[in-house]
Design a protein around this motif. Structure first.
Motif, PDB file in Angstrom:
ATOM      1  N   ALA A   1      -3.915  -4.061  -9.697  1.00 14.66           N
ATOM      2  CA  ALA A   1      -3.532  -2.747  -9.183  1.00 14.66           C
ATOM      3  C   ALA A   1      -3.599  -1.692 -10.281  1.00 14.66           C
ATOM      4  CB  ALA A   1      -2.127  -2.812  -8.593  1.00 14.66           C
ATOM      5  N   LYS A   2      -3.095  -2.047 -11.462  1.00 17.25           N
ATOM      6  CA  LYS A   2      -3.091  -1.108 -12.585  1.00 17.25           C
ATOM      7  C   LYS A   2      -4.509  -0.740 -13.009  1.00 17.25           C
ATOM      8  CE  LYS A   2      -1.339  -0.583 -17.321  1.00 17.25           C
ATOM      9  NZ  LYS A   2      -0.599  -1.258 -18.432  1.00 17.25           N
ATOM     10  N   MET A   3      -5.413  -1.705 -12.961  1.00 16.54           N
ATOM     11  CA  MET A   3      -6.790  -1.478 -13.392  1.00 16.54           C
ATOM     12  C   MET A   3      -7.633  -0.794 -12.324  1.00 16.54           C
ATOM     13  SD  MET A   3      -7.182  -2.497 -16.533  1.00 16.54           S
ATOM     14  CE  MET A   3      -5.564  -1.760 -16.785  1.00 16.54           C
ATOM     15  N   THR A   4      -7.095  -0.682 -11.101  1.00 12.77           N
ATOM     16  CA  THR A   4      -7.880  -0.076 -10.015  1.00 12.77           C
ATOM     17  C   THR A   4      -7.171   1.165  -9.463  1.00 12.77           C
ATOM     18  OG1 THR A   4      -6.895  -1.703  -8.471  1.00 12.77           O
ATOM     19  CG2 THR A   4      -9.075  -2.220  -9.395  1.00 12.77           C
ATOM     20  N   VAL A   5      -6.582   1.035  -8.287  1.00 19.47           N
ATOM     21  CA  VAL A   5      -6.067   2.230  -7.599  1.00 19.47           C
ATOM     22  C   VAL A   5      -4.595   2.098  -7.216  1.00 19.47           C
ATOM     23  CG1 VAL A   5      -8.242   3.194  -6.738  1.00 19.47           C
ATOM     24  CG2 VAL A   5      -7.158   1.294  -5.496  1.00 19.47           C
ATOM     25  N   ASN A   6      -3.830   1.305  -7.981  1.00 18.94           N
ATOM     26  CA  ASN A   6      -2.389   1.171  -7.799  1.00 18.94           C
ATOM     27  C   ASN A   6      -1.979   0.909  -6.345  1.00 18.94           C
ATOM     28  OD1 ASN A   6      -1.409   1.361 -10.492  1.00 18.94           O
ATOM     29  ND2 ASN A   6      -1.890   3.548 -10.489  1.00 18.94           N
ATOM     30  N   ASN A   7      -1.267   1.833  -5.738  1.00 23.78           N
ATOM     31  CA  ASN A   7      -0.735   1.605  -4.393  1.00 23.78           C
ATOM     32  C   ASN A   7      -1.824   1.355  -3.357  1.00 23.78           C
ATOM     33  OD1 ASN A   7       1.970   1.919  -5.158  1.00 23.78           O
ATOM     34  ND2 ASN A   7       1.865   4.144  -4.959  1.00 23.78           N
ATOM     35  N   SER A   8      -2.954   2.010  -3.521  1.00 20.73           N
ATOM     36  CA  SER A   8      -4.060   1.806  -2.569  1.00 20.73           C
ATOM     37  C   SER A   8      -4.594   0.379  -2.638  1.00 20.73           C
ATOM     38  CB  SER A   8      -5.188   2.793  -2.849  1.00 20.73           C
ATOM     39  OG  SER A   8      -4.771   4.115  -2.601  1.00 20.73           O
ATOM     40  N   PHE A   9      -4.558  -0.215  -3.817  1.00 16.07           N
ATOM     41  CA  PHE A   9      -4.991  -1.606  -3.969  1.00 16.07           C
ATOM     42  C   PHE A   9      -4.136  -2.519  -3.100  1.00 16.07           C
ATOM     43  CE2 PHE A   9      -4.066  -5.700  -5.969  1.00 16.07           C
ATOM     44  CZ  PHE A   9      -5.324  -6.269  -6.006  1.00 16.07           C
ATOM     45  N   PHE A  10      -2.819  -2.372  -3.195  1.00 14.10           N
ATOM     46  CA  PHE A  10      -1.937  -3.214  -2.395  1.00 14.10           C
ATOM     47  C   PHE A  10      -2.055  -2.914  -0.910  1.00 14.10           C
ATOM     48  CE2 PHE A  10       0.393  -3.825  -6.467  1.00 14.10           C
ATOM     49  CZ  PHE A  10       0.414  -5.219  -6.455  1.00 14.10           C
ATOM     50  N   LEU A  11      -2.226  -1.645  -0.562  1.00 11.86           N
ATOM     51  CA  LEU A  11      -2.395  -1.296   0.848  1.00 11.86           C
ATOM     52  C   LEU A  11      -3.619  -1.984   1.439  1.00 11.86           C
ATOM     53  CD1 LEU A  11      -1.835   0.265   3.439  1.00 11.86           C
ATOM     54  CD2 LEU A  11      -3.040   2.231   2.439  1.00 11.86           C
ATOM     55  N   ILE A  12      -4.731  -1.948   0.736  1.00  5.98           N
ATOM     56  CA  ILE A  12      -5.956  -2.582   1.241  1.00  5.98           C
ATOM     57  C   ILE A  12      -5.777  -4.095   1.337  1.00  5.98           C
ATOM     58  CG2 ILE A  12      -8.383  -3.039   0.727  1.00  5.98           C
ATOM     59  CD1 ILE A  12      -8.404  -0.245  -0.674  1.00  5.98           C
ATOM     60  N   LEU A  13      -5.271  -4.698   0.257  1.00  6.61           N
ATOM     61  CA  LEU A  13      -5.096  -6.153   0.223  1.00  6.61           C
ATOM     62  C   LEU A  13      -4.151  -6.617   1.328  1.00  6.61           C
ATOM     63  CD1 LEU A  13      -5.384  -8.940  -1.145  1.00  6.61           C
ATOM     64  CD2 LEU A  13      -3.466  -8.288  -2.640  1.00  6.61           C
ATOM     65  N   GLN A  14      -3.008  -5.960   1.452  1.00  2.50           N
ATOM     66  CA  GLN A  14      -2.007  -6.412   2.412  1.00  2.50           C
ATOM     67  C   GLN A  14      -2.363  -6.065   3.843  1.00  2.50           C
ATOM     68  OE1 GLN A  14       1.529  -6.262  -0.946  1.00  2.50           O
ATOM     69  NE2 GLN A  14       1.684  -4.879   0.793  1.00  2.50           N
ATOM     70  N   SER A  15      -3.155  -5.025   4.034  1.00  2.00           N
ATOM     71  CA  SER A  15      -3.663  -4.730   5.379  1.00  2.00           C
ATOM     72  C   SER A  15      -4.574  -5.861   5.848  1.00  2.00           C
ATOM     73  CB  SER A  15      -4.421  -3.399   5.380  1.00  2.00           C
ATOM     74  OG  SER A  15      -3.565  -2.322   5.118  1.00  2.00           O
ATOM     75  N   VAL A  16      -5.404  -6.345   4.950  1.00  2.00           N
ATOM     76  CA  VAL A  16      -6.293  -7.464   5.288  1.00  2.00           C
ATOM     77  C   VAL A  16      -5.476  -8.729   5.552  1.00  2.00           C
ATOM     78  CG1 VAL A  16      -8.129  -8.976   4.435  1.00  2.00           C
ATOM     79  CG2 VAL A  16      -8.264  -6.507   4.032  1.00  2.00           C
ATOM     80  N   ILE A  17      -4.499  -9.002   4.692  1.00  2.00           N
ATOM     81  CA  ILE A  17      -3.670 -10.212   4.859  1.00  2.00           C
ATOM     82  C   ILE A  17      -2.929 -10.180   6.191  1.00  2.00           C
ATOM     83  CG2 ILE A  17      -1.607 -11.399   3.999  1.00  2.00           C
ATOM     84  CD1 ILE A  17      -2.570 -10.722   1.173  1.00  2.00           C
ATOM     85  N   ASN A  18      -2.323  -9.046   6.532  1.00  2.00           N
ATOM     86  CA  ASN A  18      -1.602  -8.957   7.809  1.00  2.00           C
ATOM     87  C   ASN A  18      -2.558  -9.038   8.998  1.00  2.00           C
ATOM     88  OD1 ASN A  18       0.998  -8.914   6.872  1.00  2.00           O
ATOM     89  ND2 ASN A  18       1.260  -6.703   7.006  1.00  2.00           N
ATOM     90  N   ALA A  19      -3.743  -8.479   8.844  1.00  2.00           N
ATOM     91  CA  ALA A  19      -4.740  -8.572   9.920  1.00  2.00           C
ATOM     92  C   ALA A  19      -5.205 -10.015  10.103  1.00  2.00           C
ATOM     93  CB  ALA A  19      -5.926  -7.664   9.613  1.00  2.00           C
ATOM     94  N   VAL A  20      -5.387 -10.735   8.996  1.00  2.00           N
ATOM     95  CA  VAL A  20      -5.761 -12.153   9.084  1.00  2.00           C
ATOM     96  C   VAL A  20      -4.614 -12.963   9.682  1.00  2.00           C
ATOM     97  CG1 VAL A  20      -6.390 -14.206   7.744  1.00  2.00           C
ATOM     98  CG2 VAL A  20      -7.433 -12.005   7.196  1.00  2.00           C
ATOM     99  N   SER A  21      -3.376 -12.628   9.316  1.00  2.00           N
ATOM    100  CA  SER A  21      -2.217 -13.297   9.916  1.00  2.00           C
ATOM    101  C   SER A  21      -2.218 -13.112  11.434  1.00  2.00           C
ATOM    102  CB  SER A  21      -0.915 -12.718   9.335  1.00  2.00           C
ATOM    103  OG  SER A  21      -0.778 -13.040   7.973  1.00  2.00           O
ATOM    104  N   THR A  22      -2.578 -11.926  11.875  1.00  2.00           N
ATOM    105  CA  THR A  22      -2.657 -11.651  13.312  1.00  2.00           C
ATOM    106  C   THR A  22      -3.726 -12.505  13.969  1.00  2.00           C
ATOM    107  OG1 THR A  22      -1.951  -9.372  12.863  1.00  2.00           O
ATOM    108  CG2 THR A  22      -2.899  -9.807  15.020  1.00  2.00           C
ATOM    109  N   ALA A  23      -4.850 -12.687  13.290  1.00  2.00           N
ATOM    110  CA  ALA A  23      -5.913 -13.542  13.816  1.00  2.00           C
ATOM    111  C   ALA A  23      -5.466 -15.003  13.878  1.00  2.00           C
ATOM    112  CB  ALA A  23      -7.166 -13.404  12.947  1.00  2.00           C
TER     113      ALA A  23
END
Length: 427
Positions: free
Chosen positions: A93-115
């Motif tokens: 996160a520090k090396m990229t886009v901080n909060n946006s990094f976690f938002l993207i990662l966790q959006s994918v994880i929650n979407a996969v959880s839904t699947a």
């Protein structure tokens, strides 16, 4: 048939799962990006009040803690091996886009959880239409929207539990229980949140149980338990080596007091009756939010406000449908493997009172440990409805609930940001 083939054996369901992942990833990003923008645009103001050690995520919502930024965290009794996750993710996160990094990662994880939720229902032979409806309800729930935003451990814990119960379903279907994979799933759940090991092992025992083979069942669970313990010991040694002699069990008394006993209070129906809504309704239906503690700028459920009529109706439908599903499917192992998570949550949070010591800060955040099980149980009530007229009636009810839930959550998610913004302006 191996586990991967079991999960992906139906092309139509596979395509649906991919669409689910894409749609919900996009939904979580769209709804939460304004929060990221707000934190970026008002960083200096928010940092002045943030209780989170100067990390970029500065909003204190529902008592979630942006713990994935805490690369200095050496693990604890509650989250034993969380530093294996926090260190690489905080660095990324520090090396990229901080909060946006976690938002993207966790959006994918929650979407996969839904699947995964969808595939579980399909393997339980819930009709395709109902599987889609309940999956949309789960995916659009308030909890998955907010946990896509906040860099805490809960969405990772939920994902681990969902994949674990899908694997146990696979084991039951083939009546084959391999010690190492089950032990590793147990370790995964323990590593993220230690208390999850209790309902997981109860679910394992229920899955393997055969009345005429009790001795063999106990020996199998014992072998799984020993393998789990050996895995935990091994990773504890790795943790000790990698993190300068620090382990999850050091300062156990301090950790238990700070993250355990201090959160415990006896349940009182007079003072805590809204706990039912906080635990089982609000994680689906976003509640009204207010500033409850100006000192740490904490935003949580406004417990002084009345719940909406729809909240009461939703709670009633969940209760009646869940009770009917449990009663009519009480001889099914699947029912009780899922109920182990719900009942443990009731025991932990209402029986022992974990979380009631900080009741005003909400119980909402704990839902990742049982929300999926709650809705999976309710979804299977559709398998006991035989009469065509009642099937149509229940489907109409669920579609209306889905539409109202999505509408409510989109509107109140936006309103929550307005409440937060207004509170900071006043300060």
């Amino acid at each position: 048939m191996n586990f991967l083939k079991y999960v992906t054996k139906d092309k139509r369901q596979n395509y649906t799962a991919l669409i689910i992942i894409f749609v919900f990833t996009a939904l979580y990003l769209l709804l939460n990006f304004p929060y990221i923008t707000y934190m970026s645009d008002h960083a200096s103001l928010l940092q002045r009040f943030s209780p989170f050690y100067g990390v970029p995520f500065t909003l204190n919502i529902f008592n979630f803690d942006p713990s994935l930024y805490y690369s200095f965290n050496h693990g604890s009794v509650v989250h034993p091996f969380i530093n294996f996750l926090t260190v690489p993710l905080a660095y990324a996160a520090k090396m990229t886009v901080n909060n946006s990094f976690f938002l993207i990662l966790q959006s994918v994880i929650n979407a996969v959880s839904t699947a995964v939720f969808f595939i579980y229902l399909c393997r339980q032979k819930v009709s395709y239409t109902y599987a889609v409806i309940f999956t949309l309800l789960f995916g659009s729930s308030s909890y998955l929207i907010f946990t896509s935003l906040i860099p805490d451990s809960y969405c990772y814990a939920q994902f681990g539990l969902l994949v674990s119960i899908l694997y146990l379903q696979y084991c039951r279907t083939h009546d084959s229980y391999k010690v190492i994979p089950i032990a590793l799933f147990g370790f995964l759940n323990f590593a993220i949140t230690s208390t999850n090991i209790v309902p997981f092992f109860i679910a394992v025992f229920i899955s393997v149980y055969k009345k005429k083979e009790l001795r063999n069942n106990l020996l199998l669970v014992l072998r799984i338990g020993v393998t789990f313990i050996l895995t935990t010991v091994l990773f504890s040694l790795i943790q000790y080596i990698l993190f300068d002699g620090h382990t999850w069990f050091e300062k156990m008394g301090t950790n238990l007091n700070n993250a355990g006993f201090s959160y415990v209070a006896p349940f009182s129906l007079q003072h805590h009756w809204k706990a039912f809504y906080m635990l089982f309704v609000s994680p689906i239906l976003t509640p009204s939010i207010t500033l409850i503690d100006q000192g740490i700028v904490a935003f949580a459920t406004d417990i002084t406000a009345d719940y909406s009529i729809f909240s009461h109706l939703l709670g009633m439908v969940l209760l009646i449908s869940g009770a009917a599903s449990i009663f009519y499917r009480r001889k099914e192992k699947d029912t009780w493997t899922l109920m182990s998570f719900v009942l443990f949550a009731v025991f932990l949070h209402l029986g022992i009172g974990y979380g009631l010591g900080a009741f005003k800060y909400d119980l909402y955040l704990y839902a990742g440990h049982y929300l999926f099980a709650q809705l999976l149980i309710i979804a299977q009530v559709t398998k006991i409805i035989r009469h065509k007229r009642w099937t149509s009636f229940f489907m109409v009810i669920m579609v209306l609930i889905l539409i109202l839930t999505i509408t409510n959550n989109i509107i109140l998610h936006s309103n929550t940001l307005e409440v937060i913004s207004d509170a900071y302006l006043q300060m």
